[in-house]
Design a protein around this motif. Structure first.
Motif, PDB file in Angstrom:
ATOM      1  N   GLY A   1       0.820  -1.203   0.000  1.00 59.05           N
ATOM      2  CA  GLY A   1       0.000   0.000   0.000  1.00 59.05           C
ATOM      3  C   GLY A   1       0.853   1.251   0.000  1.00 59.05           C
ATOM      4  N   VAL A   2       1.949   1.236   0.782  1.00 56.07           N
ATOM      5  CA  VAL A   2       2.891   2.356   0.800  1.00 56.07           C
ATOM      6  C   VAL A   2       3.528   2.527  -0.576  1.00 56.07           C
ATOM      7  CG1 VAL A   2       5.114   3.127   1.734  1.00 56.07           C
ATOM      8  CG2 VAL A   2       3.355   2.229   3.267  1.00 56.07           C
ATOM      9  N   ILE A   3       3.909   1.415  -1.202  1.00 56.00           N
ATOM     10  CA  ILE A   3       4.489   1.472  -2.551  1.00 56.00           C
ATOM     11  C   ILE A   3       3.502   2.095  -3.524  1.00 56.00           C
ATOM     12  CG2 ILE A   3       5.152   0.017  -4.512  1.00 56.00           C
ATOM     13  CD1 ILE A   3       7.394   0.300  -2.553  1.00 56.00           C
ATOM     14  N   ALA A   4       2.257   1.635  -3.498  1.00 52.82           N
ATOM     15  CA  ALA A   4       1.247   2.116  -4.451  1.00 52.82           C
ATOM     16  C   ALA A   4       0.954   3.599  -4.263  1.00 52.82           C
ATOM     17  CB  ALA A   4      -0.035   1.298  -4.298  1.00 52.82           C
ATOM     18  N   ASP A   5       0.952   4.066  -3.004  1.00 56.90           N
ATOM     19  CA  ASP A   5       0.579   5.455  -2.724  1.00 56.90           C
ATOM     20  C   ASP A   5       1.731   6.449  -2.832  1.00 56.90           C
ATOM     21  OD1 ASP A   5      -1.973   4.668  -2.262  1.00 56.90           O
ATOM     22  OD2 ASP A   5      -1.949   4.921  -0.085  1.00 56.90           O
ATOM     23  N   THR A   6       2.981   5.958  -2.748  1.00 54.27           N
ATOM     24  CA  THR A   6       4.098   6.877  -2.530  1.00 54.27           C
ATOM     25  C   THR A   6       5.109   6.924  -3.662  1.00 54.27           C
ATOM     26  OG1 THR A   6       3.889   6.395  -0.157  1.00 54.27           O
ATOM     27  CG2 THR A   6       5.880   7.524  -0.854  1.00 54.27           C
ATOM     28  N   THR A   7       5.404   5.800  -4.282  1.00 49.11           N
ATOM     29  CA  THR A   7       6.564   5.722  -5.172  1.00 49.11           C
ATOM     30  C   THR A   7       6.237   6.115  -6.616  1.00 49.11           C
ATOM     31  OG1 THR A   7       6.188   3.380  -5.636  1.00 49.11           O
ATOM     32  CG2 THR A   7       7.581   3.916  -3.752  1.00 49.11           C
ATOM     33  N   ASP A   8       7.301   6.478  -7.336  1.00 50.27           N
ATOM     34  CA  ASP A   8       7.194   6.763  -8.765  1.00 50.27           C
ATOM     35  C   ASP A   8       7.575   5.543  -9.609  1.00 50.27           C
ATOM     36  OD1 ASP A   8       6.679   9.674  -8.413  1.00 50.27           O
ATOM     37  OD2 ASP A   8       8.713   9.634  -7.574  1.00 50.27           O
ATOM     38  N   ARG A   9       8.601   4.826  -9.136  1.00 48.62           N
ATOM     39  CA  ARG A   9       9.056   3.615  -9.809  1.00 48.62           C
ATOM     40  C   ARG A   9       9.237   2.503  -8.779  1.00 48.62           C
ATOM     41  NH1 ARG A   9      10.951   3.785 -14.827  1.00 48.62           N
ATOM     42  NH2 ARG A   9      12.408   2.065 -14.432  1.00 48.62           N
ATOM     43  N   VAL A  10       9.205   1.244  -9.249  1.00 44.73           N
ATOM     44  CA  VAL A  10       9.317   0.095  -8.360  1.00 44.73           C
ATOM     45  C   VAL A  10      10.279  -0.915  -8.961  1.00 44.73           C
ATOM     46  CG1 VAL A  10       8.098  -1.750  -7.150  1.00 44.73           C
ATOM     47  CG2 VAL A  10       6.921   0.382  -7.640  1.00 44.73           C
TER      48      VAL A  10
END
Length: 567
Positions: free
Chosen positions: A215-224
């Motif tokens: 959830g943090v990745i989906a809400d915060t990051t630009d790339r993964v």
């Protein structure tokens, strides 16, 4: 100009058994103002990449291949003195465990001011003002008072915020955030993530965000970048990787994420690589002695619980300052119910659990179990039976197991204490429990440090089941685990509740997990119980402004793929 450029990085740990490759040929870049997420299971190599960038690899670990460049300058071959000039000032790191990254002998203010003075050259007065402002910026109330306190006087979530403030002291160009929100509730998590996003947007700071929270990745990051056993298996924009993953492992990882908007029958476990763990619930149920309880009578009743902790002591009566951690809390838990308690860090959730279990003495109030008052220490027979009937699974599987004891003795300890079994029968029970939680009897001869975090938590569950309890207290049992291990542990708890009729007090700051696990939920703030409703009603129609705010801040995961969910 690219801030960080990692190409074909390989990190090896030689030993007498051979060479272990923690990272193998990993590549990623971080641009100014970009937040780059790094995800994968425990042991995937995420934190190793962060340590390699900082020059903090534990010996005999070393970079065996590839390069790391900061603003086009090669830093992977710098000596210790050169890295010390770079570390902290230009590249800062937020460590996962706040207890090991804070000095217990120094006040929080001394640690902040030392870092500020070292990197910015400010006077003591200016450093103190900046330290106060930093604590306020990361959401710590009464920052001027808190500067004078030691790390042990902070809650786990507040210690994590101090670590974040330390990383921000020198105004770095790159921040490596290693699980920065693991111990934080949704309100503080949102505040910290907003702070990280503001730094990236306003100051063009580059961020590597290492996390198991999708959830943090989906809400915060630009790339993964997704890692599996030291290798990069998928990389791309967050929308593409989270919404339409290409790799089977990424799909399996996303499917294990608890959804806040829909109730799942079971959590999807990581099936990639054939590593799904067997938990023999049928074997446990077959040998379990059930105690029948009237369904319409509460199994546990707490009335008017109160607990105060001293903040500043004085030799003069009435001059001491106290913090009221729990203030007039009352509720009932019915047999077979999973009762959730949520609230921000410091709201009193874990204190309530410790008051119920007897780890903290009550200042006021009563605890009644199966019709008997068990909060009166003078009734020794009732207290002893209660301690057998109630067991606790703690938040941290690292510190809740004695590192000097073998697993056999750890699990056998409550059985010996209550004089249930002895000799070969005791050893047989321990081996059965280890088989039943999917670890195998051979695990009995090992020490806790020989297991992963998820395996240690399963040892904790085996220990909790050793006395065949009627009531389980689960205090943040999955907050330190990645999503795949979390799915395993939550499925185990679901099975225990379904097959054995266990009653549970489930404490968590992870609202999607609470949505999946609990029948009713109590919301706490500043030691008081604000709201108590069944789970579906609470999530659909919260009554208090505080609960509405918590649900608003919860990651909603709309962009995640729904492939593989058991709805």
């Amino acid at each position: 100009m690219t801030l960080l450029d990692i190409q074909n990085l390989t990190v090896e740990y030689p030993s007498r058994h051979g060479v272990f490759k923690a990272v193998s040929g990993a590549s990623l870049t971080v641009e100014p103002g970009e937040i780059h997420g790094l995800v994968g299971e425990s042991g995937a190599g995420k934190s190793t990449i962060g340590a390699a960038i900082m020059g903090l690899l534990e010996r005999p670990g070393h970079i065996a291949g590839g390069t790391i460049a900061f603003k086009s300058d090669l830093i992977s071959g710098l000596d210790a003195v050169a890295m010390q000039d770079l570390r902290g000032k230009k590249i800062s790191m937020i460590f996962q465990d706040p207890l090991t990254s804070l000095n217990p002998l120094l006040t929080v203010g001394e640690q902040l001011m030392e870092t500020i003075s070292l990197h910015l050259g400010l006077s003591q007065n200016a450093a103190q003002q900046r330290a106060t402002a930093l604590l306020e910026r990361v959401g710590i109330p009464d920052p001027a008072l808190r500067l004078r306190q030691y790390p042990h006087q902070y809650s786990g979530g507040m210690r994590q915020r101090v670590v974040i403030a330390l990383a921000l002291c020198s105004e770095p160009d790159v921040i490596i955030a290693d699980e920065p929100t693991t111990a934080l509730d949704v309100a503080v998590q949102a505040q910290i993530l907003d702070l990280i996003k503001d730094l990236a947007r306003e100051r063009q700071v580059g961020v590597i965000l290492v996390t198991h929270d999708m959830g943090v990745i989906a809400d915060t990051t630009d790339r993964v970048t997704v890692m599996y056993r030291g290798e990069v298996v998928e990389s791309g924009t967050t929308a593409q990787v989270m919404g339409a993953p290409n790799h089977a492992y990424t799909k399996s990882l996303i499917a294990a994420v608890p959804r806040p908007q829909v109730k799942l029958k079971r959590f999807s476990q990581i099936s990639y690589g054939g590593r799904e763990t067997r938990f023999a619930i049928e074997d446990i149920a077959r040998n379990w002695t059930r105690v029948e309880t009237q369904a319409d009578t509460p199994l546990l009743s707490v009335r008017n619980l109160e607990k105060r902790f001293p903040i500043a002591k004085s030799i003069f009566p009435g001059h001491s300052t106290y913090l009221t951690a729990v203030d007039d809390v009352s509720f009932d838990i019915m047999p077979g119910e999973v009762f959730g308690v949520v609230g921000e860090s410091g709201s009193g959730k874990s204190t309530v659990a410790r008051l119920i279990s007897g780890l903290y003495p009550l200042d006021k109030g009563t605890v009644e179990f199966a019709g008997q008052i068990v909060s009166d220490p003078r009734d020794k027979a009732a207290v002893m039976q209660f301690r057998r009937d109630i067991q606790m699974i703690f938040q941290d599987p690292y510190s809740s197991l004695n590192p000097r004891m073998r697993v056999l003795d750890i699990i056998a300890e409550p059985i010996r204490h209550h004089k249930i079994l002895s000799g070969s029968a005791l050893t047989k029970r321990v081996h059965e429990l280890l088989e039943q939680v999917g670890l195998g009897a051979a695990a009995a001869a090992k020490f806790p440090h020989e297991f992963s975090g998820g395996q240690r938590q399963r040892i904790s569950i085996a220990r909790a089941l050793a006395t065949q309890p009627r009531f389980l207290i689960c205090d943040e049992p999955t907050s330190a685990l990645d999503v795949s291990i979390q799915a395993q542990i939550l499925n185990i708890l679901k099975d225990l509740q379904d097959h054995l009729g266990l009653t549970m007090l489930f404490i968590s700051h992870d609202l999607p997990v609470v949505r999946q696990m609990c029948d009713r939920v109590a919301v706490m703030q500043k030691g008081r119980l604000l709201e108590l409703q069944d789970t579906e009603t609470l999530f659909a129609a919260p009554q208090t402004d505080y609960t509405k705010e918590l649900l608003t801040l919860m990651p909603h995961l709309e962009g995640l793929s729904d492939e593989g969910l058991d709805i």
